[in-house]
Write an enzyme that holds these catalytic residues in place. Structure first.
Site, PDB file in Angstrom:
ATOM      1  N   GLY A   1       0.803  -1.219   0.000  1.00  0.00           N
ATOM      2  CA  GLY A   1       0.000   0.000   0.000  1.00  0.00           C
ATOM      3  C   GLY A   1       0.837   1.270   0.000  1.00  0.00           C
ATOM      4  O   GLY A   1       0.307   2.361  -0.196  1.00  0.00           O
ATOM      5  N   GLU A   2       2.139   1.140   0.273  1.00  0.00           N
ATOM      6  CA  GLU A   2       2.971   2.343   0.380  1.00  0.00           C
ATOM      7  C   GLU A   2       3.875   2.494  -0.856  1.00  0.00           C
ATOM      8  O   GLU A   2       3.421   2.931  -1.884  1.00  0.00           O
ATOM      9  CB  GLU A   2       3.732   2.313   1.709  1.00  0.00           C
ATOM     10  CG  GLU A   2       2.717   2.317   2.879  1.00  0.00           C
ATOM     11  CD  GLU A   2       3.347   2.399   4.253  1.00  0.00           C
ATOM     12  OE1 GLU A   2       4.247   3.222   4.440  1.00  0.00           O
ATOM     13  OE2 GLU A   2       2.913   1.634   5.142  1.00  0.00           O
ATOM     14  N   MET A   3       5.133   2.052  -0.781  1.00  0.00           N
ATOM     15  CA  MET A   3       5.991   2.237  -1.952  1.00  0.00           C
ATOM     16  C   MET A   3       6.004   1.006  -2.859  1.00  0.00           C
ATOM     17  O   MET A   3       6.480   1.068  -3.998  1.00  0.00           O
ATOM     18  CB  MET A   3       7.400   2.622  -1.492  1.00  0.00           C
ATOM     19  CG  MET A   3       7.397   4.003  -0.821  1.00  0.00           C
ATOM     20  SD  MET A   3       8.821   4.293   0.256  1.00  0.00           S
ATOM     21  CE  MET A   3      10.036   4.841  -0.920  1.00  0.00           C
TER      22      MET A   3
END
Lengths: 361, 106
Positions: free
Chosen positions: A160-162
């Protein structure tokens, strides 16, 4: 006399009853190899409330940054770490760097209620600042990572982030020719790996320290450094407000986990300590340095201003079994609330600008 | 029977007082356990005293020796008996800097 010395049958019955009572007394909570006895009250005696000077001694800035012996500071490592921190190529989209969510422009946060990750999707929690991370005992809002080195790799890989698998990341960085000599200089004999990448980023993050604020000058003896309102606020912070029970020391946190009664459904630390009531809805206590620049507040970004934060604590939040025993209506006056906010603003330093590094190609 | 219960209580209180006197006391003042590591005999007990100004939550997640005192308010004291040999890591669930090792020996 005959009644004083019991007969043998009485002795036997006594032993059985004693064993029974003992079992009741000691078996209140029995799990495996450990037996927890009953809790009893003891007399701790009266402790006098500490005076202003005694309180102030708890807030002196440390002289040096602590670096772990497994990853000691070198200028080469910190310089490489800074380049990696600001390099958007660490995300699969090549659009996000560590600094996207932990930006020097926003007190090393992002100024948003909750972070924004891969594909511009909103995340579940507020992006925490990295200021003074060198003094952190445990990382993430829910404490799921033990070291800053582990933390550095967390958001890079999180879908969900990088959203960047480490293998793919190292292959990408290896293809950027100018990175190789920088890794070689920072990690002689170790070279490029996810491990050295994490060590470099963590080393750079440890150099991000809140600079001297008016509060520090006051602690060191300059009575004119902060206003009388702020000094009163400091007294409320350490007294009636109970703030310093958790926001303690020069960085204003003991890294503890508390449910402060925010209505969010997120169970936080409870996910990792499921059997402990007080860890449900508990989140790590953030430090308060540069707090004026870090709005909105709380793990869910639900409170827009420091005034709203003080109102929340004065109210006490949602009363539930997990709520910290320290959370209760405080009965602060309007003056005390205003003094508290004035005090917190004395923790804002004159942060010098952070130069964005030229990145390897 | 009354006399029997009375005797039982006398014996029990004697045993408890004896156990209490022998227990090592672990203090928690200033958000720190007073010992980083203690060694006790199998079947022995430690007395965890919250003489700090805020609540603590002493517990262990060591496999087979799990226990949880829950929220322990200032001014409260709880005995914990360790029945099996081995190393038991004791922590405060609230304050991650508070950790100690209990070495239980034969």
């Amino acid at each position: 006399m005959s009644g004083f010395f019991p007969r043998r049958s009485t002795l036997l019955a006594t032993a059985i009853v004693a064993a029974g009572l003992g079992a009741i007394g000691f078996a209140s909570i029995s799990l495996g190899a450990v037996i927890v006895g009953e809790t009893r009250r003891i007399d701790l005696g009266q402790k006098a409330a500490p005076g202003m000077d005694a309180m102030k001694t708890q807030y002196k800035r440390p002289a040096t940054i602590p670096f772990p012996k497994e990853n000691p500071y070198t200028p080469e490592k910190a310089a490489l770490g800074k380049q990696l921190y600001f390099d958007t190529r660490l995300s699969v989209s090549m659009a996000q760097s560590c600094a996207s969510c932990h930006s020097p422009g926003f007190g090393w946060g992002d100024g948003l209620a909750v972070g924004v990750g891969h594909g511009m999707a909103k995340l579940g929690r507020h992006s925490p600042t990295i200021v003074n991370a060198a003094w952190g005992e445990i990382f993430m809002w829910d404490g799921r990572l033990a070291t800053l080195e582990e933390q550095a790799l967390g958001p890079i890989q999180a879908p969900g982030e990088m959203n960047m698998p480490l293998e793919q990341l190292m292959s990408r960085l290896t293809s950027i020719a100018e990175y190789k000599p920088l890794f070689a200089a920072a990690f002689p004999g170790e070279g490029m790996s996810a491990k050295t990448l994490a060590k470099a980023i963590a080393t750079y993050e440890r150099t991000v320290v809140s600079e001297r604020a008016p509060f520090d000058a006051w602690i060191e003896g300059n009575e004119k450094a902060i206003s009388e309102e702020a000094k009163r606020g400091f007294a409320v912070f350490n007294g009636k407000g109970l703030c310093s029970a958790c926001h303690e020391g020069w960085n204003f946190t003991n890294d503890g986990f508390q449910d402060i009664g925010l209505p969010s459904k997120d169970i936080g630390r409870g996910e990792f300590v499921p059997g402990v009531i007080k860890m449900q809805h508990a989140f790590k206590t953030p430090g308060l340095r540069e707090i004026e620049r870090r709005s909105p507040y709380m793990h869910d970004g639900s409170l827009a201003t420091l005034e709203a934060v003080v109102e929340h604590y004065d109210h006490g939040g949602v009363d539930r079994p997990s709520r910290s025993d320290l959370m209760k209506p405080l009965g602060l006056t309007a003056q005390e609330k205003s003094d508290l906010v004035t005090f917190m603003k004395t923790l804002t330093s004159n942060l010098s600008p952070t130069a964005v590094p030229v990145l390897p190609r | 029977m009354h006399k029997t219960i009375l005797f039982a209580l006398v014996i029990l209180s004697g045993l408890s007082a004896g156990a209490l006197a022998a227990n090592q006391v672990i203090h928690q003042q200033g958000r720190v356990f007073s010992s980083e590591s203690v060694t006790i005999k199998k079947g022995g007990a430690l007395t965890f005293v919250n003489d700090d100004s805020i609540p603590h939550n002493v517990m262990s997640a060591t496999k087979g020796s799990e226990f949880n005192l829950g929220s322990q308010a200032p001014g409260m004291s709880t005995d914990v008996t360790f029945k099996e040999t081995g190393d038991v890591q004791v922590i405060c669930a609230i304050h991650p800097r508070m950790k100690m090792m209990v070495k239980v020996t034969d």
